[in-house]
Design a protein around this motif. Structure first.
Motif, mmCIF file in Angstrom:
data_model
loop_
_atom_site.group_PDB
_atom_site.id
_atom_site.type_symbol
_atom_site.label_atom_id
_atom_site.label_comp_id
_atom_site.label_asym_id
_atom_site.label_seq_id
_atom_site.Cartn_x
_atom_site.Cartn_y
_atom_site.Cartn_z
ATOM 1 N N LYS A 69 10.324 6.875 -7.425
ATOM 2 C CA LYS A 69 9.312 8.083 -7.363
ATOM 3 C C LYS A 69 9.820 10.143 -6.308
ATOM 4 O O LYS A 69 11.090 9.199 -5.903
ATOM 5 C CB LYS A 69 7.963 8.349 -6.621
ATOM 6 N N PRO A 70 9.611 10.691 -6.855
ATOM 7 C CA PRO A 70 9.884 11.753 -6.650
ATOM 8 C C PRO A 70 9.899 12.401 -5.118
ATOM 9 O O PRO A 70 11.594 12.630 -5.021
ATOM 10 C CB PRO A 70 9.309 13.016 -7.775
ATOM 11 N N TYR A 71 9.248 11.671 -4.713
ATOM 12 C CA TYR A 71 9.721 12.231 -3.368
ATOM 13 C C TYR A 71 10.559 11.240 -2.592
ATOM 14 O O TYR A 71 11.447 11.493 -1.771
ATOM 15 C CB TYR A 71 7.865 12.331 -2.445
ATOM 16 N N PRO A 113 15.184 -0.361 2.946
ATOM 17 C CA PRO A 113 15.231 1.173 4.534
ATOM 18 C C PRO A 113 15.784 0.534 5.974
ATOM 19 O O PRO A 113 16.187 1.135 6.118
ATOM 20 C CB PRO A 113 13.766 1.570 4.102
ATOM 21 N N VAL A 114 15.351 -0.690 5.817
ATOM 22 C CA VAL A 114 15.469 -1.637 7.185
ATOM 23 C C VAL A 114 17.142 -1.680 7.389
ATOM 24 O O VAL A 114 18.290 -1.284 8.416
ATOM 25 C CB VAL A 114 15.120 -2.192 8.009
ATOM 26 N N SER A 115 17.829 -2.076 5.696
ATOM 27 C CA SER A 115 18.910 -1.955 6.022
ATOM 28 C C SER A 115 19.866 -0.629 6.490
ATOM 29 O O SER A 115 20.577 -0.471 6.903
ATOM 30 C CB SER A 115 19.424 -2.841 4.735
ATOM 31 N N ALA A 116 19.218 0.033 5.527
ATOM 32 C CA ALA A 116 20.051 1.700 5.511
ATOM 33 C C ALA A 116 19.866 2.307 6.998
ATOM 34 O O ALA A 116 20.892 2.540 7.135
ATOM 35 C CB ALA A 116 18.920 2.518 4.921
ATOM 36 N N SER A 154 10.278 4.954 2.964
ATOM 37 C CA SER A 154 9.551 3.935 3.209
ATOM 38 C C SER A 154 8.062 3.680 2.561
ATOM 39 O O SER A 154 7.491 2.498 2.273
ATOM 40 C CB SER A 154 9.552 2.740 4.631
ATOM 41 N N ASN A 155 7.963 4.882 2.452
ATOM 42 C CA ASN A 155 6.151 5.138 2.017
ATOM 43 C C ASN A 155 6.258 4.534 0.318
ATOM 44 O O ASN A 155 5.698 4.393 0.150
ATOM 45 C CB ASN A 155 5.815 6.675 2.339
ATOM 46 N N TYR A 156 7.379 4.812 -0.019
ATOM 47 C CA TYR A 156 7.794 4.307 -1.543
ATOM 48 C C TYR A 156 8.422 3.350 -1.335
ATOM 49 O O TYR A 156 7.235 2.295 -2.226
ATOM 50 C CB TYR A 156 8.745 5.774 -1.541
ATOM 51 N N TYR A 157 9.015 2.515 -0.164
ATOM 52 C CA TYR A 157 9.826 1.535 -1.115
ATOM 53 C C TYR A 157 8.909 0.153 -0.618
ATOM 54 O O TYR A 157 8.075 -0.923 -1.544
ATOM 55 C CB TYR A 157 11.366 1.224 -0.392
ATOM 56 N N MET A 158 7.854 0.309 1.054
ATOM 57 C CA MET A 158 7.123 -0.085 0.943
ATOM 58 C C MET A 158 5.530 -0.514 0.483
ATOM 59 O O MET A 158 4.376 -0.554 0.997
ATOM 60 C CB MET A 158 6.751 -0.625 2.061
ATOM 61 N N GLU A 159 5.373 0.717 -0.996
ATOM 62 C CA GLU A 159 4.346 0.952 -1.015
ATOM 63 C C GLU A 159 3.135 -0.012 -1.517
ATOM 64 O O GLU A 159 1.796 -0.168 -1.284
ATOM 65 C CB GLU A 159 3.926 1.574 -1.755
ATOM 66 N N HIS A 160 3.579 -1.456 -2.012
ATOM 67 C CA HIS A 160 2.384 -2.057 -2.380
ATOM 68 C C HIS A 160 3.164 -4.016 -1.757
ATOM 69 O O HIS A 160 2.497 -4.206 -1.705
ATOM 70 C CB HIS A 160 3.558 -3.096 -3.659
ATOM 71 N N ASP A 161 3.165 -3.540 -0.321
ATOM 72 C CA ASP A 161 3.762 -4.602 0.686
ATOM 73 C C ASP A 161 2.647 -4.502 1.165
ATOM 74 O O ASP A 161 1.659 -3.953 1.334
ATOM 75 C CB ASP A 161 5.377 -4.311 2.195
ATOM 76 N N LYS A 162 1.963 -5.671 1.847
ATOM 77 C CA LYS A 162 0.444 -6.102 2.453
ATOM 78 C C LYS A 162 0.758 -6.083 3.792
ATOM 79 O O LYS A 162 0.032 -5.660 4.704
ATOM 80 C CB LYS A 162 0.261 -7.212 1.940
ATOM 81 N N SER A 163 1.943 -5.880 4.205
ATOM 82 C CA SER A 163 1.657 -5.248 5.733
ATOM 83 C C SER A 163 2.236 -4.112 5.572
ATOM 84 O O SER A 163 3.341 -3.755 7.028
ATOM 85 C CB SER A 163 2.789 -6.324 6.683
ATOM 86 N N GLY A 172 18.157 0.633 -3.335
ATOM 87 C CA GLY A 172 16.828 0.873 -3.010
ATOM 88 C C GLY A 172 15.996 0.482 -4.536
ATOM 89 O O GLY A 172 15.715 -0.261 -4.484
ATOM 90 N N ASN A 173 16.280 1.780 -4.507
ATOM 91 C CA ASN A 173 16.154 2.175 -6.221
ATOM 92 C C ASN A 173 16.126 0.881 -7.152
ATOM 93 O O ASN A 173 15.460 1.483 -7.532
ATOM 94 C CB ASN A 173 16.377 3.366 -6.260
#
Lengths: 509, 631
Positions: free
Chosen positions: B460-462, B255-258, B103-112, B357-358
């Motif tokens: 992203k790789p991570y 990620p929540v769905s996962a 989620s650090n990757y998936y939500m990286e641009h989310d304001k919340s 998600g990717n």
């Protein structure tokens, strides 16, 4: 410590009278100070209270009219203790969060007088004294609605007054008749509740008296179909009026059931379980539907109160410790939660001068703290475990399950219908995009509002996780109450229905 | 060992509260990192507990403090780690930890960003309460807790507006969130009734007390409890007819769905049935019903996945379908098989969702698979992962899904419930088809996304590293079946296949693999070389029926939601105002009118008074006269 109850009654009275002398500018500080002291006094009462003693504590007895057995007789037990604490707390927070500008001085003095009446109702053990406080409580509330209310305030105030007053008069007839019966059986007059408890009445008399008291209490609760004064009163009342009305005044009715109807007329109470349960179910489902149909946010909360009071009634008439104790706990939790919800509605009303949900939408984006607290209170209102709202609702339903599984299944829909109207409030007001220009720059909670609301959030979570400090005294007193009712009951039906908990049976052996 | 229990349980709570402090602030990367570490800590503690249990076979108990104590109700915050719990804990915390990192990757641009991690960790905590509690009421805390977290996370993007069903079948995130909450509440009432039944008949809500009391309870009561608890399970695990919320729940971030709507929360219902196995093994009739319903849901959900174009919805239906498999196994008494499939499914389904998600990130949140295609060139690693997950889901040897699903089919055969066997077998083919339809539509064929002006990129790789453990498990988990059985049957009842079934093992493998491979082959033929749409098929009744989810959401809206709203309006306007309140006002009016009329009697006019007096005198004399005469 021995006169703590008198102090609790007379301190706000004296302070209220002195309030007339206080300067208009400092009245707010004065009001907060008085209410804080009163709250601390009630905490002191709690501190000194012996949770393992089921009987009346801190009793005070001064004869007033000895020839008629009318006395200044006070006492507190596990059932009334926390309602008193909640009363002083909600009054304090109501004053802290006060946003009225007009005649602030009169408002604060009125609230202090109202506090006198409310505390008086819950500590009085003499029935005449109880009745005096009971009726006296109408006057300040009449004034609050009538003077600071909305456009239709006079109609609402008069309706509130006359409706509840009419019910109380029937109760007064019941009280006088009960006193007369006592005189006939013992040869002397007494209006002391503890004396009345000893009286064993035949079933038909019990039924008549039960109905007389029932009318007084039912209108106050308010039970269907006597509830229509409530939406008007809430609709017109200023925020603080609604907070006190929902948190405390409604509880006077359910408290009356527990304090009077159950121990005085146990056989009649059992005989009337089914009709009362059906009324309670109507309250739960029907008013939840009415709440869902509302367009005004405050009316949703107002009707939701009736729905929750239905659950309280179910618990009260469960005739076992779990149900009755649960209903007392639910009285407290509903007081906290509905009080908080009315305050929250007041917050948005102060900003937008409307309560219509169609005017809002997307508030969560502009007022995140406000939305968070509203969300927490919503979850408490729908009875989420680990919030204060769950325990009372769960225990009330669990208790009534013993009486009738089928009616409980119907009543249990409260967890569904409750979620429907509360979540729809959230959806309409807080979620979605911001559609109205006026809402784009609303300010979030200010300091005053936070001071009023955050303690309530803390209580909601604290008592949801660790209700023991409150549940224990309630448990002790309720166990004694149920055992007493069981002993006193005459009809077979009542003996079978009133369920003494196992733990107590073992002790008796 | 208790300290490990507390670490496993409370690390997510600390994590959630920590993130909550910053919930309203702008993105703080540290929040994502610290919460991920705390959840990982919870995972290591869970593994420690599992290892301890494997070595010593001792169940760990811990009691915190009293919760509800009144009358005969005595509920404490009590936790227990037995074999089932340990497995659940490891699965939950592993997937949670990986999803947190991802989620650090998936939500990286989310304001919340911070708020998201607070909710996600709160979910992990609730889920652990659910699986670790030692009583039904403790389970209920977790049960409602995951419900609220699910509500918060489905409605995470609460500010989106409502659309019509044609534009967005889920209407909006906040709508979908409320639907999920309310539908679950309906089922929760069932669970609550089950709890009441247990309380009044057993006097305790602890699992062990209840299971010990089962021999003394009559059969009808057990059936009632079994049904009530299963109704609760149906809500959480989205079984028909309470299934519509799960597909709509895809409005939440992927990620929540996962995590919630594939790997963990939705399996809570299966967990409840497994947990209550001493009860369900006494009431095989109810068990059979569970199995039949599960089987029905398996094929019912799979059929909807066949035609859907929405990347996430297809996976949601497949989750629903796999939950059906689990219930089929549990209902037939093969509790460990259900748990095994639960664990394996958690790994490959989470992997599948994270791969999706990717793809979504690469496609700028476009979900229509008909607008994708040919992505393998741009995101080979994601292609690999999604391929592995789909192979596992389809039950191809040697991937994890093969071992668990094949065992379920063997069980169905062994119980001589050939109908169930056949449907589940056929569904395996459907599963393989829609899974690879998805893979081919997304990664193979022509690149249809260019029209949208999208330039896809690999994650992203991570993020890929966070998915890697799931990919490994999706491949190898099946090989630990023997060890798993040995461990879990110390606690759960073993399930023995009859000799007849044992003989046919190879037959099953061939038949099941056969239909799965056939499904993949058809999908390959149809979709691997570009998308050829056939309007005749798409306009056919069956296609539309499946595409519109059998019209059930619309039916629910027309049959329940709308009438409820209308009835509510009637209750308010017609009944409450026009009847109840009008009566009250009518009485008041009547008093006023009579008062007004009788007021005229006292108008101060002496002659009127004399007139009334004369009338009165005559009236009274008349009555006196009559009474004398009558006497």
């Amino acid at each position: 410590m021995s006169h703590i109850l008198s102090i609790l009654i007379f301190f706000p009275l004296v302070a209220g009278l002195l309030g007339f002398l206080i300067n208009q500018k400092s009245i707010r500080v004065y009001g907060i100070a008085v209410a804080t002291i009163e709250f601390l006094l009630s905490l002191w009462l709690w501190f000194g209270f012996d949770g393992s003693n089921p009987g009346m504590q801190f009793q005070e007895f001064i004869p007033l009219i000895p020839s008629f057995g009318i006395n200044y007789y006070l006492g507190v037990d596990g059932i009334s203790l926390f309602i008193i604490v909640m009363t002083t707390l909600m009054t304090l927070l109501g004053i802290v969060g006060l946003s009225v500008k007009k005649d602030l001085k009169n408002m604060i003095i009125t609230l202090l007088f109202l506090e006198v009446a409310m505390v008086g109702v819950f500590v009085a053990l003499d029935v005449i004294l109880f009745y005096i406080f009971w009726e006296f409580s109408l006057v300040p509330m009449l004034y609050i609605i009538g003077a600071w209310g909305g456009d239709k305030r006079l109609y609402a105030a008069i309706k509130f007054f006359i409706y509840t007053f009419a019910g109380s008069l029937v109760m007064l007839v019941g009280i006088l008749f009960m006193g007369y019966l006592y005189y006939k059986t013992t040869g002397h007059w007494s209006f002391a509740l503890t004396d009345w408890y000893k009286m064993v009445l035949p079933l038909d008399l019990q039924k008549w008296l039960f109905i007389a008291f029932f009318l007084g209490f039912a209108i106050k609760v308010p039970m269907f179909p006597f509830h229509t004064w409530l939406p008007y009163a809430h609709g017109q009342a200023p925020t603080v009026g609604s907070v006190i009305l929902a948190a405390v005044l409604l509880k006077m009715g359910t408290y009356g059931f527990v304090r009077f109807s159950l121990p005085l007329f146990p056989d009649a109470a059992v005989a009337y379980i089914t009709p009362i349960a059906i009324i309670a179910l109507i309250m739960i489902i029907y008013t939840a539907m009415v709440a869902y149909a509302q367009k005004d946010m405050k009316q949703v909360i107002a009707y939701s109160s009736i729905s929750h009071m239905g659950v309280i009634i179910l618990g009260t008439f469960a005739m076992n410790v779990e149900g009755i104790g649960g209903s007392i706990f639910l009285m407290l939790s509903h007081g906290i939660v509905s009080g908080a919800l009315f305050m929250l509605v007041g917050v948005i009303y102060d900003r937008r001068h409307t309560k219509l949900m169609s005017e809002f939408g997307g508030l969560a984006s502009v007022m995140p703290t406000y939305a968070t607290i509203f969300g927490i209170m919503t979850m408490a209102s729908v009875g989420l475990p680990l919030t204060i709202g769950f325990i009372g609702e769960y225990l009330s339903l669990a208790g009534f399950f013993k009486v009738s599984p089928i009616l409980t299944v119907i009543g249990g829909t409260s967890i569904i219908v409750g979620a429907v109207y509360m979540l729809s409030v959230l959806k309409k007001s807080f979620f979605g995009p911001i559609t109205k220009e006026e809402n784009k720059h609303l300010s979030d909670l200010d300091l005053k509002e936070k001071f009023a609301l955050i303690p309530l959030v803390a209580i909601v979570i604290w008592l949801g996780i660790y209700p023991k400090p409150i549940l224990e005294p309630i448990n002790t007193s309720t166990k004694a109450l149920v055992a007493f009712m069981h002993k006193k009951a005459q009809t077979k039906e009542a003996k079978a229905t009133i369920h003494v908990s196992k733990a107590l049976k073992e002790i008796k052996k | 060992m208790q300290s490990y229990l507390y670490i496993a349980l409370f690390a997510p709570l600390v994590s959630s509260l920590f993130a909550a402090i910053f919930a309203q602030q702008k993105k703080i990367q540290l929040v994502g990192i610290i919460t991920s570490i705390l959840i990982a800590l919870s995972f290591f503690a869970s593994v420690e507990l599992l290892v301890y249990l494997m070595q010593t076979n001792k169940i760990v108990h811990a009691t915190l403090f009293d919760w509800i104590v009144i009358g005969d109700m005595n509920v404490k915050f009590g936790f227990t780690v037995d074999h089932v719990t340990a497995v659940m804990m490891v699965v939950v915390t592993l997937v949670s930890a990986l999803v947190h990192i991802y989620s650090n990757y998936y939500m990286e641009h989310d304001k919340s960003f911070n708020r998201f991690f607070s909710y996600l960790s709160a979910f992990v905590f609730s889920m652990l309460v659910l699986v670790m509690s030692d009583s039904f009421l403790g389970l209920f805390i977790g049960w409602e807790g995951v419900g609220v977290c699910s509500w918060l996370l489905i409605g995470f993007w609460y500010y989106k507006k409502d659309e019509t069903r044609d534009v967005n079948p889920s209407i909006s995130p906040s709508w979908a969130a409320n639907e999920a909450f309310i539908m679950n509440r309906i089922a929760d009432l069932g669970l609550l009734i089950g709890i009441f039944l247990i309380f009044w008949n057993v006097g305790s809500l602890k699992y062990n007390d209840f299971f010990a009391a089962i021999p003394n309870l009559n059969h009808g009561l057990l059936v009632a409890i079994g049904i009530a608890l299963f109704i609760g399970a149906m809500g959480k695990s989205a079984q028909f007819p309470l299934h519509t919320w799960l597909a709509d729940a895809m409005e939440g971030p992927t990620p929540v769905s996962a995590l919630i709507h594939a790997a963990t929360m939705v399996t809570a219902g299966v967990y409840l049935v497994i947990r209550a196995n001493p009860l369900y093994s006494q009431i095989p009739g109810v068990g059979y019903f569970i199995a039949v319903l599960g089987t029905f849901v398996a094929i019912f959900a799979a059929s909807m996945a066949l035609v859907n174009r929405d990347l996430k919805r297809v996976i949601a239906y497949s989750t629903l379908s796999q939950l059906g498999y689990m219930f089929a196994a549990a209902g037939l008494g093969a509790y460990w098989v259900a748990l095994f499939h639960l664990a394996a499914h958690a790994f490959f389904k989470a992997l599948l969702f994270l791969s999706a998600g990717n793809v979504m990130h690469a496609m700028h949140d476009e979900l229509d698979m008909f607008k994708m295609g040919g992505l393998k060139k741009y995101m080979a690693k994601t292609y690999l992962m999604m391929g592995i997950a789909s192979l596992a889901l389809s039950g191809i040897y040697p991937f994890a899904g093969f071992f668990s699903k094949d065992t379920i089919l063997e069980v169905a055969f062994n119980e001589e419930t050939y109908g169930i066997w056949f449907v589940l077998w056929f569904t395996a083919g459907l599963t393989a088809f829609y899974s690879f339809r998805q893979v081919f539509l997304v990664f193979h064929g022509d690149e249809r996304f260019h029209e949208l002006g999208i330039h896809p990129h690999e994650a992203k790789p991570y993020a890929l590293w966070a998915m890697a453990p799931l990919a490994v498990l999706a491949v190898i988990a099946g090989f630990f079946k023997e060890e798993f059985v040995e461990f879990i049957t110390k606690f759960l009842p073993p399930y023995e296949m009859s000799e007849h079934t044992e003989h046919l093992v190879w037959f099953f493998i061939i038949v099941t693999m056969g239909i799965a491979l056939t499904g993949i082959f058809i999908a390959y033929k149809k979709y691997a070389n570009g998308l050829r749409r056939d309007p005749k098929v798409e306009n056919s009744f069956l296609y539309k029926l499946l595409f519109n989810q059998y019209y059930i959401p619309i039916f629910y809206e027309k049959a329940f939601a709308k009438p409820y709203k209308e009835l509510s309006d009637i209750a308010w306007k017609e009944i409450d105002q026009e009847i109840v309140d009008a009566t009250v006002d009518g009485i008041a009016k009547a008093v006023e009118v009579t008062g007004d009329v009788s007021r005229r009697a006292q108008n101060g006019n002496l002659s009127t008074y004399l007139k009334w007096m004369a009338f009165g005198l005559i009236f009274i004399s008349l009555i006196a006269l009559i009474s004398v005469v009558v006497k």
